[in-house]
Design a protein around this motif. Structure first.
Motif, mmCIF file in Angstrom:
data_model
loop_
_atom_site.group_PDB
_atom_site.id
_atom_site.type_symbol
_atom_site.label_atom_id
_atom_site.label_comp_id
_atom_site.label_asym_id
_atom_site.label_seq_id
_atom_site.Cartn_x
_atom_site.Cartn_y
_atom_site.Cartn_z
ATOM 1 N N VAL A 159 -6.567 5.136 -2.196
ATOM 2 C CA VAL A 159 -5.946 4.244 -3.182
ATOM 3 C C VAL A 159 -5.262 5.087 -4.255
ATOM 4 O O VAL A 159 -5.508 6.285 -4.354
ATOM 5 C CB VAL A 159 -6.993 3.306 -3.854
ATOM 6 C CG1 VAL A 159 -7.611 2.357 -2.850
ATOM 7 C CG2 VAL A 159 -8.059 4.119 -4.588
ATOM 8 N N ASP A 207 0.822 -1.207 0.000
ATOM 9 C CA ASP A 207 0.000 0.000 0.000
ATOM 10 C C ASP A 207 0.856 1.257 0.000
ATOM 11 O O ASP A 207 0.629 2.190 0.776
ATOM 12 C CB ASP A 207 -0.956 -0.022 1.199
ATOM 13 C CG ASP A 207 -2.014 -1.098 0.999
ATOM 14 O OD1 ASP A 207 -2.546 -1.187 -0.125
ATOM 15 O OD2 ASP A 207 -2.282 -1.859 1.936
ATOM 16 N N ARG A 230 -9.936 0.517 -5.803
ATOM 17 C CA ARG A 230 -8.945 0.831 -6.842
ATOM 18 C C ARG A 230 -9.593 0.824 -8.221
ATOM 19 O O ARG A 230 -9.373 1.703 -9.035
ATOM 20 C CB ARG A 230 -7.792 -0.185 -6.805
ATOM 21 C CG ARG A 230 -6.586 0.338 -6.061
ATOM 22 C CD ARG A 230 -5.437 -0.664 -6.091
ATOM 23 N NE ARG A 230 -5.007 -0.876 -4.724
ATOM 24 C CZ ARG A 230 -4.959 -2.033 -4.100
ATOM 25 N NH1 ARG A 230 -5.297 -3.146 -4.746
ATOM 26 N NH2 ARG A 230 -4.567 -2.100 -2.846
ATOM 27 N N LYS A 231 -10.413 -0.186 -8.451
ATOM 28 C CA LYS A 231 -11.114 -0.290 -9.741
ATOM 29 C C LYS A 231 -12.006 0.936 -9.942
ATOM 30 O O LYS A 231 -11.998 1.552 -11.013
ATOM 31 C CB LYS A 231 -11.985 -1.556 -9.774
ATOM 32 C CG LYS A 231 -11.195 -2.826 -9.830
ATOM 33 C CD LYS A 231 -11.109 -3.362 -11.236
ATOM 34 C CE LYS A 231 -10.250 -4.591 -11.218
ATOM 35 N NZ LYS A 231 -9.868 -5.163 -12.422
ATOM 36 N N ARG A 238 -9.961 -2.894 -0.730
ATOM 37 C CA ARG A 238 -9.314 -1.847 -1.526
ATOM 38 C C ARG A 238 -9.297 -2.158 -3.006
ATOM 39 O O ARG A 238 -9.272 -1.270 -3.837
ATOM 40 C CB ARG A 238 -7.874 -1.655 -1.059
ATOM 41 C CG ARG A 238 -7.778 -1.005 0.258
ATOM 42 C CD ARG A 238 -6.388 -1.135 0.828
ATOM 43 N NE ARG A 238 -6.441 -0.605 2.169
ATOM 44 C CZ ARG A 238 -6.436 0.685 2.438
ATOM 45 N NH1 ARG A 238 -6.322 1.566 1.484
ATOM 46 N NH2 ARG A 238 -6.535 1.106 3.677
ATOM 47 N N ARG A 239 -9.252 -3.440 -3.295
ATOM 48 C CA ARG A 239 -9.227 -3.881 -4.675
ATOM 49 C C ARG A 239 -10.402 -3.247 -5.449
ATOM 50 O O ARG A 239 -10.233 -2.737 -6.545
ATOM 51 C CB ARG A 239 -9.341 -5.412 -4.657
ATOM 52 C CG ARG A 239 -9.359 -6.107 -5.956
ATOM 53 C CD ARG A 239 -9.149 -7.621 -5.719
ATOM 54 N NE ARG A 239 -10.058 -8.189 -4.701
ATOM 55 C CZ ARG A 239 -11.292 -8.617 -4.961
ATOM 56 N NH1 ARG A 239 -11.775 -8.558 -6.169
ATOM 57 N NH2 ARG A 239 -12.040 -9.121 -3.988
ATOM 58 N N PHE A 288 -4.460 5.835 -8.377
ATOM 59 C CA PHE A 288 -5.066 5.616 -9.696
ATOM 60 C C PHE A 288 -4.088 6.140 -10.744
ATOM 61 O O PHE A 288 -3.272 7.012 -10.444
ATOM 62 C CB PHE A 288 -6.436 6.304 -9.795
ATOM 63 C CG PHE A 288 -6.370 7.815 -9.804
ATOM 64 C CD1 PHE A 288 -6.209 8.535 -8.639
ATOM 65 C CD2 PHE A 288 -6.462 8.522 -11.013
ATOM 66 C CE1 PHE A 288 -6.149 9.933 -8.648
ATOM 67 C CE2 PHE A 288 -6.404 9.913 -11.032
ATOM 68 C CZ PHE A 288 -6.245 10.624 -9.842
ATOM 69 N N THR A 304 -0.448 4.839 1.774
ATOM 70 C CA THR A 304 -1.881 5.168 1.827
ATOM 71 C C THR A 304 -2.335 5.318 3.288
ATOM 72 O O THR A 304 -3.172 6.169 3.588
ATOM 73 C CB THR A 304 -2.734 4.068 1.155
ATOM 74 O OG1 THR A 304 -2.380 2.818 1.722
ATOM 75 C CG2 THR A 304 -2.499 4.022 -0.332
ATOM 76 N N LEU A 356 2.202 4.347 -2.421
ATOM 77 C CA LEU A 356 1.961 5.016 -3.701
ATOM 78 C C LEU A 356 3.237 5.696 -4.163
ATOM 79 O O LEU A 356 4.110 6.027 -3.365
ATOM 80 C CB LEU A 356 0.859 6.062 -3.564
ATOM 81 C CG LEU A 356 -0.490 5.585 -3.025
ATOM 82 C CD1 LEU A 356 -1.488 6.737 -3.013
ATOM 83 C CD2 LEU A 356 -1.023 4.428 -3.849
ATOM 84 N N GLU A 374 -10.134 4.008 -10.748
ATOM 85 C CA GLU A 374 -9.656 3.981 -12.136
ATOM 86 C C GLU A 374 -10.765 4.245 -13.132
ATOM 87 O O GLU A 374 -10.512 4.417 -14.320
ATOM 88 C CB GLU A 374 -9.088 2.584 -12.473
ATOM 89 C CG GLU A 374 -7.691 2.357 -12.013
ATOM 90 C CD GLU A 374 -7.274 0.893 -12.223
ATOM 91 O OE1 GLU A 374 -7.772 0.241 -13.158
ATOM 92 O OE2 GLU A 374 -6.458 0.416 -11.415
ATOM 93 N N GLN A 386 1.108 8.030 -10.544
ATOM 94 C CA GLN A 386 -0.055 7.686 -9.747
ATOM 95 C C GLN A 386 -0.624 8.943 -9.122
ATOM 96 O O GLN A 386 0.124 9.832 -8.703
ATOM 97 C CB GLN A 386 0.333 6.726 -8.616
ATOM 98 C CG GLN A 386 0.187 5.278 -8.993
ATOM 99 C CD GLN A 386 0.453 4.370 -7.806
ATOM 100 O OE1 GLN A 386 1.409 4.547 -7.062
ATOM 101 N NE2 GLN A 386 -0.395 3.381 -7.626
#
Ligand code: WTA
Length: 642
Positions: free
Chosen positions: A542, A512, A609-610, A605-606, A544, A523, A514, A613, A551
């Motif tokens: 998160v 985690d 994150r999506k 978090r997955r 992106f 993070t 960045l 994005e 990022q």
């Protein structure tokens, strides 16, 4: 000075690499013999990555030396009049400064005496919070001269961050400036230090250099002017401050860096191994030739500046150029103007800078004198192919090799990288490990993948001289963070792909952490800062993909009440600036009612994150979600934002 250990052909590289693996002690001892020692080492290496006290790493055991004698004194007979540091000011109208090795030596000795006069002794910690002016490396070298441990804090950090770092290392002295020029801004460094020191009982003395002539408060008994202190040394007859004889493993500096949990850790580097490793990698990776002008655009507040503006180049007797300002001021042609003005041969910069200059268009590159350039370098994050091609074509004019150097604060120096003029390049690949570096790629089960072709987490399985020795004041945390995940290995936190021919491509952090404009930020750290805002209940941060920064920072935030979302957003940004510094401000804040959590209360978090994005499907397995409707709500909120 010639460099007998400079690699000139691919065959040289293969031989050196093979020897470094088969007989690492002999390999490094031969290189170490080219430095100035008060006493040679008894044994080259002692190490343990696994046992109870791990990590234990000692290089050149019982060797005695001082790094400043290697960076300064030993060059005086042959290159006393050669420029050591060329300093380009923020404002191109202001005259640049050149310090020869002799002048730098004199100034370092003088300031080392200032430190002594102010009670600094071997082993004391000194915090340095300055802009990019020659007095910054002078202060660092002066510390090293008398055996004090420097802890440089990057000028973009807040008072709170400075205080945390000062208190963690128990610094007794702070060296700062009234202010720093950066583009059209004037950053009030001393005033930020004053805010920090309210919380720092260990600090007895603040030494202030005058740069911007911003009014500053000077507290009697605590604060002194750099210039006044120099006058005192002059009245003492400018004694030649002898170098403190240091053990090979005596600490040289602490540099704080972010991890996936908690507050930043103080990465500790020691003397001999670090010196030899930064020197070896500098001379080889950049194929440095005596007399060449080398320009690293990093800030000395980060490890790149420590190793490759200061210690690597100076220990090699090179001419190192440091720049006070920013790449886009007065315009986006500034780097190229500097290259032309000082006839730069080697340029080492970061992908984020390249992408930002690319975005300004080719007009700023046109008609610039770039013909002296011979080698280009990149560091800090994966360099995307587009940026690589632009750099290669428009800056290097397809003549200059690009070295994509992978390494970390913890590694002290470059680990995986092409060797300029030697290693065949491949865009977006850091290519091959340097001699002395033994990488391992780990699979999901935690085993090393035996085949050359491999994808997984990147570890290093054998010590190298430049590696960190511990995290200041917390050896246990060092072991837990870096050596427990894969027993017997140093875990880098990065993922990678290794191709059939052994070339490495670094794919970025798997934890985690960045990487925002080449700045490393956790993070958890940002979440803690956001959560300090009185209206915030909880937050999740998160990364992106960001076209310039690499990022960006995306924050999902739950508030108690939200009367004026725009105002609260600004308040949160202000809070983060106060707690960490402007570099940690989120690019986007989305207010949400809930965060997607598993039944055991962990944030997924997955999924976040999506969504950050902009990807609204393919969330993978969501069966463990406590309340799937939360995801739908956040998706709707995200769509409403863009
Ligand atoms: C990333 C900076 C890909 C990586 C010297 C690493 C890179 C982190 C590269 C360390 C590169 C650095 N290609 N990724 N050439 N160089 N990184 O400690 O994720 O500020 O773990 O040290 O930057 O950042 P740090």
């Amino acid at each position: 000075m010639s460099y007998p250990y400079q690699i000139r052909t691919f065959e040289d590289y293969q031989k050196a690499y093979q020897k470094s693996v088969e007989n690492p002690e002999e390999f490094w001892a031969e290189i170490a013999a080219h430095f100035t020692w008060h006493k040679k080492w008894d044994r080259v290496l002692e190490w343990d990555f696994k046992g109870p006290g791990a990590p234990i790493v000692k290089w050149f055991i019982n060797g005695k030396l001082n790094i400043t004698e290697n960076c300064l004194d030993r060059h005086l007979p042959f290159r006393g009049q050669q420029p050591a540091i060329i300093w380009e000011p923020n404002d191109p109208e202001e005259h640049y400064r050149v310090l020869t090795y002799q002048q730098l030596y004199d100034k370092v000795c003088q300031f080392a005496q200032v430190l002594k006069n102010n009670g600094v002794k071997k082993g004391d910690r000194v915090c340095i919070y300055m802009g990019m002016i020659p007095e910054l490396p002078i202060a660092m070298l002066a510390c090293a001269r008398i055996g004090a441990i420097h802890s440089v804090v990057f000028g973009g950090f807040s008072a709170q961050s400075i205080a945390d770092r000062i208190n963690d290392a128990q610094c007794s002295v702070v060296i700062t400036c009234d202010g720093a020029f950066r583009g059209n801004k004037d950053v009030p460094l001393k005033s930020i230090v004053d805010d920090a020191l309210v919380q720092c009982p260990t600090v007895k003395r603040v030494i202030v250099y005058t740069r911007t002539r911003t009014p500053v408060s000077m507290i009697k008994g605590r604060d002194v002017w750099w210039e006044d202190e120099l006058k005192i040394v002059e009245t003492q007859g400018n004694p030649k401050c002898p170098a403190e004889v240091m053990d090979a493993e005596d600490p040289l500096y602490i540099l704080y860096t972010s991890g996936s949990t908690g507050k930043p850790k103080g990465v500790l580097h020691t003397t001999a191994g670090y010196m030899i490793y930064t020197n070896y990698t500098f001379v080889n990776v950049f194929n440095y030739q005596p007399g060449e002008i080398y320009f690293c655009t990093a800030d000395i507040g980060w490890v790149t500046g420590h190793s490759y503006i200061l210690y690597g180049p100076l220990s090699a007797g090179a001419t190192t150029l440091m720049f006070e300002g920013i790449p886009t001021w007065p315009d986006a042609g500034r780097f190229w103007d500097i290259v032309g003005k000082h006839r730069v041969n080697i340029l080492y910069t970061a992908p984020t800078a390249i992408r930002s200059l690319m975005a300004h268009g080719l007009d700023f590159v046109k008609n610039k004198k770039l013909d002296t350039l011979r080698v280009l370098g990149s560091v800090g994050e994966p360099i995307n192919e587009e940026a690589w091609q632009w750099f290669y074509e428009h800056i290097g004019k397809k003549r200059c090799p690009i070295v994509d150097t992978w390494w970390q604060t913890e590694t002290g120096g470059i680990m995986i990288s092409p060797i300029a003029t030697v290693t065949p390049m491949r865009p977006s690949y850091a290519t091959l490990p340097l001699p002395g570096v033994q990488p391992a790629v780990m699979d999901e089960k935690g085993q090393e993948i035996p085949t050359t072709e491999a994808t997984g987490n990147l570890c290093i399985k054998f010590p190298w001289p430049g590696m960190f020795r511990t995290t200041w004041g917390d050896h246990e945390r060092c072991r837990k963070t870096y050596f427990d995940p894969y027993p017997g290995y140093y875990f880098t936190g990065d993922g990678c792909i290794r191709e059939k021919d052994g070339y490495y491509r670094i794919t970025g952090r798997v934890d985690d952490v960045l990487n925002v404009s080449g700045h490393r930020i956790g993070t958890a750290e940002i979440e803690n800062a956001i959560n300090m805002h009185s209206d915030v209940v909880e937050s999740a941060v998160v990364g992106f993909p960001h076209p310039i920064k690499g990022q960006g920072i995306y924050a999902f935030v739950i508030c108690t009440h939200l009367d004026d979302p725009e105002l609260t957003r600004k308040d949160i940004l202000e809070t983060v600036s106060r707690v960490i510094g402007p570099i940690a401000k989120p690019d986007k804040i989305q207010f949400v009612k809930n965060l997607p959590k598993t039944r055991s209360g962990k944030i997924m978090r997955r999924i976040l994150r999506k969504i950050a994005e902009g990807e609204m499907e393919n969330f993978g397995d969501t069966t463990s979600l406590l309340d799937p409707s939360v995801v739908e709500e956040i998706k709707q909120g995200r769509l409403a934002m863009s």
